[in-house]
Design an enzyme around this catalytic site. Structure first.
Site, PDB file in Angstrom:
ATOM      1  N   ASP A  94     -10.086   2.936  44.229  1.00  0.00           N
ATOM      2  CA  ASP A  94      -8.984   2.571  43.333  1.00  0.00           C
ATOM      3  C   ASP A  94      -7.625   2.956  43.919  1.00  0.00           C
ATOM      4  OD1 ASP A  94     -11.049   1.874  41.756  1.00  0.00           O
ATOM      5  OD2 ASP A  94     -10.541   3.197  40.062  1.00  0.00           O
ATOM      6  N   TYR A 112      -6.322   0.389  46.197  1.00  0.00           N
ATOM      7  CA  TYR A 112      -5.820  -0.756  45.437  1.00  0.00           C
ATOM      8  C   TYR A 112      -4.422  -0.438  44.911  1.00  0.00           C
ATOM      9  CZ  TYR A 112      -5.393  -4.284  41.778  1.00  0.00           C
ATOM     10  OH  TYR A 112      -4.938  -5.310  40.993  1.00  0.00           O
ATOM     11  N   LEU A 172     -23.390 -23.632  18.311  1.00  0.00           N
ATOM     12  CA  LEU A 172     -24.771 -23.891  18.735  1.00  0.00           C
ATOM     13  C   LEU A 172     -25.712 -23.763  17.558  1.00  0.00           C
ATOM     14  CD1 LEU A 172     -24.931 -21.724  21.980  1.00  0.00           C
ATOM     15  CD2 LEU A 172     -25.051 -24.212  21.878  1.00  0.00           C
ATOM     16  N   LYS A 211     -26.669 -14.714  25.614  1.00  0.00           N
ATOM     17  CA  LYS A 211     -25.652 -15.073  24.631  1.00  0.00           C
ATOM     18  C   LYS A 211     -24.751 -13.848  24.469  1.00  0.00           C
ATOM     19  CE  LYS A 211     -24.949 -17.381  20.246  1.00  0.00           C
ATOM     20  NZ  LYS A 211     -23.845 -16.562  19.763  1.00  0.00           N
ATOM     21  N   ARG A 259     -11.034 -20.114  20.085  1.00  0.00           N
ATOM     22  CA  ARG A 259     -11.820 -21.204  19.519  1.00  0.00           C
ATOM     23  C   ARG A 259     -11.180 -21.720  18.230  1.00  0.00           C
ATOM     24  NH1 ARG A 259     -15.940 -21.976  15.899  1.00  0.00           N
ATOM     25  NH2 ARG A 259     -17.362 -23.642  16.461  1.00  0.00           N
ATOM     26  N   CYS A 264     -34.426  19.250 -11.082  1.00  0.00           N
ATOM     27  CA  CYS A 264     -35.373  18.501 -10.253  1.00  0.00           C
ATOM     28  C   CYS A 264     -35.965  17.343 -11.054  1.00  0.00           C
ATOM     29  CB  CYS A 264     -36.485  19.428  -9.779  1.00  0.00           C
ATOM     30  SG  CYS A 264     -37.804  18.555  -8.924  1.00  0.00           S
ATOM     31  N   CYS A 310     -43.520  22.833  -8.753  1.00  0.00           N
ATOM     32  CA  CYS A 310     -43.028  21.467  -8.615  1.00  0.00           C
ATOM     33  C   CYS A 310     -44.080  20.626  -7.901  1.00  0.00           C
ATOM     34  CB  CYS A 310     -41.720  21.475  -7.826  1.00  0.00           C
ATOM     35  SG  CYS A 310     -41.100  19.819  -7.515  1.00  0.00           S
TER      36      CYS A 310
HETATM   37  S1  IVH Z   1     -22.553 -22.465  25.256  1.00  0.00           S
HETATM   38  C1  IVH Z   1     -21.429 -26.139  22.332  1.00  0.00           C
HETATM   39  N1  IVH Z   1     -23.300 -20.225  26.320  1.00  0.00           N
HETATM   40  O1  IVH Z   1     -21.930 -18.613  21.205  1.00  0.00           O
HETATM   41  C2  IVH Z   1     -21.144 -24.701  22.467  1.00  0.00           C
HETATM   42  N2  IVH Z   1     -22.128 -20.136  24.249  1.00  0.00           N
HETATM   43  O2  IVH Z   1     -22.851 -20.220  18.880  1.00  0.00           O
HETATM   44  C3  IVH Z   1     -21.539 -24.281  23.834  1.00  0.00           C
HETATM   45  N3  IVH Z   1     -21.766 -17.846  23.436  1.00  0.00           N
HETATM   46  O3  IVH Z   1     -18.903 -20.032  20.333  1.00  0.00           O
HETATM   47  C4  IVH Z   1     -21.548 -22.848  23.922  1.00  0.00           C
HETATM   48  N4  IVH Z   1     -22.728 -16.820  25.111  1.00  0.00           N
HETATM   49  O4  IVH Z   1     -18.793 -18.061  21.926  1.00  0.00           O
HETATM   50  C5  IVH Z   1     -22.674 -20.804  25.274  1.00  0.00           C
HETATM   51  N5  IVH Z   1     -24.001 -18.314  27.425  1.00  0.00           N
HETATM   52  C6  IVH Z   1     -23.377 -18.896  26.388  1.00  0.00           C
HETATM   53  C7  IVH Z   1     -22.817 -18.147  25.348  1.00  0.00           C
HETATM   54  C8  IVH Z   1     -22.208 -18.792  24.277  1.00  0.00           C
HETATM   55  C9  IVH Z   1     -22.086 -16.670  23.978  1.00  0.00           C
HETATM   56  C10 IVH Z   1     -21.084 -18.023  22.143  1.00  0.00           C
HETATM   57  C11 IVH Z   1     -19.876 -18.900  22.215  1.00  0.00           C
HETATM   58  C12 IVH Z   1     -20.043 -19.927  21.143  1.00  0.00           C
HETATM   59  C13 IVH Z   1     -21.173 -19.407  20.342  1.00  0.00           C
HETATM   60  C14 IVH Z   1     -22.001 -20.585  19.873  1.00  0.00           C
END
Ligand code: IVH
Length: 690
Positions: A51, A54, A101, A136, A157, A430, A454
């Site tokens: 670090d 850097y 999704l 996810k 979003r 109690c 008890c």
């Molecule tokens: S694909 C059409 N890939 O999950 C939407 N989403 O329920 C395509 N998320 O708002 C999303 N990891 O914030 C995708 N590997 C991943 C993800 C991911 C987290 C979240 C994303 C989205 C939400 C959808």
């Protein structure tokens, strides 16, 4: 040329005049160097320089920029934090809507998803579909625009159609390149991904926030979202945000060229965008489920939080055929992990009376599935805890269950409290025996003063007495104990040995065979050890280890019952509190009677096991740690042999350890013993000393 040489020639540019490098060339070189190091550190997770190195180059660049402000480059790392706090965020319409999704929870949902993909695309049912699969990430979704490879704008979003321009904050994320790498950079590129905070960074940040008396966040996701909504980019810059890219909104042309989601991800990664190393491809529903399990197993060990995995049909052609339904694509699905924090409602707070009379408040909850099991009841520990969390009957609460730990009840920030609700009060009497409830000084617990009058305390005492680690009566479960206590057939542990067949068979759900079996186990339990017997009596503060120590020291029940507090204090690990508690227990005539009854009913133990400790024995007064697998004894047995000779067994090696008894496959304790110069005994030597 080493990094340092590069740096030094960069520093000397127009001071010395010895370099023929122009300020702009020097600037460019330092920026590229810093950006490479950031990429190595944040994206590849493989730092190239310390670090401090850097920081030095960063400072040199800053100085150069100070002298030539007109030359400042847009992708300079110094430009990550800039500008003044904003009044608010500008609303921006997404060029391509940000969808959500569909969810899958069970394996069968995933199998159905894979089947539907084939049905909708008119493919034979035995086709194997290729999927791109990712974790996810549990953060917040972001859309980021690059113009000619340079960071242009970042939009949240929002409602999927319109989001907020949070560019100034997003620019501070150092894993996000301000400029893309490579030559074939598209004129316009919109990527999609997730902003999050690592678990470790989150804890450190919260600690710092608390020290400064600032807001602490409930979890990494809230911390990341709160930071992105900050109006002052300097605050965002001071917080450790991260980013992973999981997709892009591509033009038709690019889709045709790249063909699959997975090759798109490789392309994005080659341009310097951070892509999780967990992202890969999987074949068919079985491949998806294997990925789910593999990632699920690693979930706890990952540096960041995830709440499931995401499956996307790999082929863009096929994606196109499948299309969208409402606001979600039909070609992708999120397979969620069982939640470990779920919203529920506190229906009631009941109290439970424990073996020692302790009164424990228990939350009765609207049943919820959390971490894979249904929870309808959870301990609230004590009154202080309820007050600290400010919980009231009727409140919405969060139920958390991480891993295998007992469920925890937490206040929910969005709770709308019933106007009529009132704070929980401890009962003054109690609920089982109506004896007075008292709080002892310096203790958090309230206790029922009823003792064995008890029924709740009696039931718990009997359950404890019969426990596998105590007197060990097989087949005497807690439900049966409740019945026996309720019928007043059992008023002390000794009454267990007075139970008769004719009475037992009359009980509900008790056949002749089970009555016979129970009496057999009771008979068998009479042969015990002095240590188990003492532990089973349930004397406060006398756990299994202390019971064994006492047994080894006194060898004889009458000697123990008559021991003074001073004599008790001579025993390993017995301090004033324990000594007083033992003395009090045996001062109680009813307890003396129970002990005498048990002995006269035939409860006995071998006496040779507990011969008096001989002070000249090499184990006397020595502290042992046991590790590895022994061939002739279990570790417990070896421990008992040591205790019986006046030695002591502890769990971890320290300077106070005299001997480490090491069996097969001994691990880190062996190294620690070697480091501290502790004598290591193998099993043979140990036997010789015995
Ligand atoms: S694909 C059409 N890939 O999950 C939407 N989403 O329920 C395509 N998320 O708002 C999303 N990891 O914030 C995708 N590997 C991943 C993800 C991911 C987290 C979240 C994303 C989205 C939400 C959808």
């Amino acid at each position: 040329m080493s990094n340092l040489d590069l740096f030094e020639s960069g520093c000397t540019d127009d001071n010395s005049g010895s370099s023929d490098e122009s300020p702009i060339t020097a600037m460019r070189r330092l920026i590229d160097l810093l950006n490479r190091w950031e990429h190595a550190y944040y994206v590849l997770d493989a730092p190239e320089v310390p670090d401090s190195e850097y920081d030095k180059v960063y400072l040199a660049l800053q100085q150069l920029e100070l002298r030539h402000p007109d030359l400042i480059q847009i992708d300079s790392p110094t430009q990550r934090v800039g500008g003044k706090p904003a009044d608010g965020f500008e609303q921006v319409r997404h060029r391509v809507p940000m969808l959500s999704l569909g969810n899958a929870f069970e394996d069968s949902d995933v199998i159905a998803f894979d089947r539907r993909v084939k049905e909708l695309a008119d493919l034979p049912t035995d086709t194997t579909i290729a999927y791109a699969v990712d974790p996810k990430f549990d953060g917040l979704a972001i859309s980021i625009h690059y113009k000619n490879g340079v960071f242009e704008q970042a939009i949240t979003r929002g409602d999927g159609t319109v989001g907020e321009d949070v560019s100034a904050n997003v620019k501070t994320i150092r894993s996000l390149p301000l400029k893309l790498r490579g030559t074939a950079i598209p004129e316009h590129l919109e990527i999609r991904g997730e902003i999050f905070m690592t678990k470790k960074d989150f804890l450190l940040m919260n600690q710092r926030q608390a020290e400064l008396g600032l807001k602490v966040f409930a979890n990494p996701r809230n911390a990341a979202a709160g930071t992105i909504r900050q109006l002052d980019p300097k605050v965002a810059a001071s917080r450790p945000l991260r980013f992973y890219c999981y997709g892009a909104a591509l033009e038709r042309e690019q889709l045709r060229e790249l063909k699959t989601q997975s090759s798109m991800m490789r392309w994005l990664s080659e341009m310097g965008l951070p892509v999780s190393e967990l992202s890969q491809t999987a074949l068919g529903a079985q491949g998806l489920l294997t990925f789910y399990r593999t990632v699920g197993d690693r979930r706890g060990a990952l540096p960041f939080e995830i709440d499931g995995v995401v499956y996307k049909v790999d082929s863009f052609d096929l994606q196109d055929q499948l299309g969208y339904v409402a606001k979600a694509p039909r070609f992708a699905v999120a397979h969620k992990f069982p939640p470990d924090e779920v919203l529920s409602r506190l229906l009631n707070i009941e109290v439970q009376v424990g073996r020692t009379g302790s009164i424990t408040p228990v939350a009765k909850l609207e049943p919820v599935k959390v971490g894979g099991v249904v929870v309808s009841s959870a301990t609230l520990h004590n009154l202080d805890e309820i007050q600290r969390k400010d919980l009231r009957v009727g409140d919405q609460v969060l139920v958390r269950r991480a891993g295998d730990v007992i469920p925890e009840v937490l206040p929910f920030s969005g709770n709308q409290r019933n106007p009529g609700s009132s704070a929980f009060v401890m009962p003054t009497h109690c609920p089982i025996c109506n004896s007075l409830v008292r709080k002892e000084e310096g203790e958090a617990a309230f206790r029922c003063t009823g003792g064995l009058v008890c029924k709740a305390q009696l039931t718990q005492s009997i359950i404890h007495f019969a426990h596998r680690r105590a007197i060990d009566i097989e087949g005497l479960g807690s439900k049966l104990v409740e019945v026996l206590v309720d019928k007043e057939w059992v008023k002390t542990p000794a009454d267990l040995f007075r139970l008769e067949f004719d009475a037992l068979v009359q009980l509900e759900r008790m056949g002749e065979k089970s009555a016979r079996n129970l009496l057999d186990s009771i008979e068998k339990a009479k042969q015990t050890t002095f240590g188990r017997f003492l532990f089973g009596l349930g004397i406060r503060h006398v756990g299994e280890a202390t019971a064994r120590d006492l047994a080894a020291h006194f060898a004889d029940v009458d000697r123990l019952m008559n021991a003074t507090e001073e004599e008790l204090l001579e025993v390993n690990d017995v301090g004033p509190v324990v000594a007083e508690s033992i003395r009090q227990f045996f001062d109680e005539p009813a307890n003396q009677q129970v002990v005498r009854d048990l002995v006269s009913l035939g409860v006995s133990w071998p006496t040779e096991e507990i011969k008096l400790t001989d002070e000249s024995h090499p184990f006397f007064g020595k502290t042992f740690v046991l590790t590895g697998t022994l061939s002739q004894y279990s570790r417990d047995e070896a421990g008992a042999l040591i205790l019986a000779r006046g030695g002591k067994v502890t769990g971890s090696v320290s300077k106070k350890t005299d001997y480490l008894l090491a069996g097969e496959a001994a691990g880190s304790k062996l190294d620690k013993a070697a480091a501290l110069g502790v004598t290591v005994l193998d099993e043979n030597t140990f036997q010789g000393m015995l």
